[in-house]
Scaffold this motif. Structure first.
Motif, short mmCIF file in Angstrom:
data_model
loop_
_atom_site.label_atom_id
_atom_site.label_comp_id
_atom_site.label_asym_id
_atom_site.label_seq_id
_atom_site.Cartn_x
_atom_site.Cartn_y
_atom_site.Cartn_z
N ASP A 138 19.92 -36.22 44.09
CA ASP A 138 19.01 -37.34 43.79
C ASP A 138 18.79 -38.22 45.02
O ASP A 138 17.72 -38.81 45.17
N ALA A 139 19.78 -38.29 45.89
CA ALA A 139 19.67 -39.10 47.10
C ALA A 139 18.94 -38.35 48.22
O ALA A 139 18.73 -38.90 49.30
N GLY A 140 18.58 -37.10 47.96
CA GLY A 140 17.85 -36.32 48.96
C GLY A 140 18.75 -35.74 50.04
O GLY A 140 18.27 -35.34 51.10
N LEU A 141 20.06 -35.68 49.77
CA LEU A 141 21.01 -35.21 50.78
C LEU A 141 21.45 -33.76 50.57
O LEU A 141 22.16 -33.21 51.40
N LEU A 142 21.03 -33.18 49.46
CA LEU A 142 21.48 -31.84 49.09
C LEU A 142 20.31 -31.05 48.52
O LEU A 142 19.45 -31.61 47.83
N ILE A 143 20.29 -29.76 48.81
CA ILE A 143 19.29 -28.85 48.26
C ILE A 143 19.99 -27.88 47.32
O ILE A 143 21.06 -27.35 47.65
N GLU A 144 19.40 -27.67 46.16
CA GLU A 144 19.91 -26.69 45.20
C GLU A 144 18.93 -25.51 45.14
O GLU A 144 17.72 -25.71 45.06
N ARG A 145 19.49 -24.31 45.22
CA ARG A 145 18.68 -23.10 45.09
C ARG A 145 19.32 -22.23 44.02
O ARG A 145 20.54 -22.10 43.96
N ARG A 146 18.48 -21.70 43.16
CA ARG A 146 19.00 -20.82 42.11
C ARG A 146 18.85 -19.37 42.52
O ARG A 146 17.81 -18.96 43.03
N GLU A 147 19.91 -18.63 42.28
CA GLU A 147 19.92 -17.19 42.53
C GLU A 147 20.50 -16.54 41.29
O GLU A 147 21.72 -16.52 41.11
N GLY A 148 19.63 -16.07 40.43
CA GLY A 148 20.08 -15.56 39.14
C GLY A 148 20.65 -16.71 38.32
O GLY A 148 19.99 -17.72 38.11
N THR A 149 21.91 -16.56 37.92
CA THR A 149 22.55 -17.63 37.14
C THR A 149 23.32 -18.61 38.03
O THR A 149 23.83 -19.62 37.55
N LYS A 150 23.40 -18.29 39.32
CA LYS A 150 24.13 -19.16 40.26
C LYS A 150 23.25 -20.29 40.76
O LYS A 150 22.05 -20.13 40.95
#
Length: 113
Positions: A55-67
């Motif tokens: 939310d603070a823009g400091l981290l990126i989340e990427r989905r790979e299948g269920t991970k």
């Protein structure tokens, strides 16, 4: 980065576990489970920390299948660094002026020399 975003980023990294998470994912992408292994808290607690960082823009989340894979968002850290660099520069300038004042130097004398 506006003041509100800077404040949000500072609040996010004020918590030691969040800083540790950023260090873990600074140069590598890790799944949430691997991140959680480094902490003595529940996985839901780690998930909450990840969400705050996202939310603070400091981290990126990427989905790979269920991970869900996470890595630091360096672009999000750059404006925060700029803010801290400006504060540091102002502090150094203030310290220089105090030191010069104690030596009896004026700003004009120091610029000429």
């Amino acid at each position: 980065m506006d003041d509100e975003s800077t404040d949000e980023a500072l609040r996010a990294i004020a918590e030691p576990r969040r800083r540790a998470i950023l260090r873990l994912v600074a140069h590598q992408e890790l799944p949430a489970g691997r991140i959680a292994e480094h902490f003595d808290v529940t996985r839901p607690a780690v998930s909450q920390h990840l969400q705050v960082l996202k939310d603070a823009g400091l981290l990126i989340e990427r989905r790979e299948g269920t991970k869900r894979l996470y890595r630091a968002r360096h672009e999000g850290l750059a404006p925060l660094r700029q803010f801290l660099d400006e504060m540091w520069a102002e502090s150094l300038d203030f310290a220089r002026r105090i030191a010069e004042g104690e030596r009896g130097l004026s700003d004009r004398q120091s610029e000429a020399g």
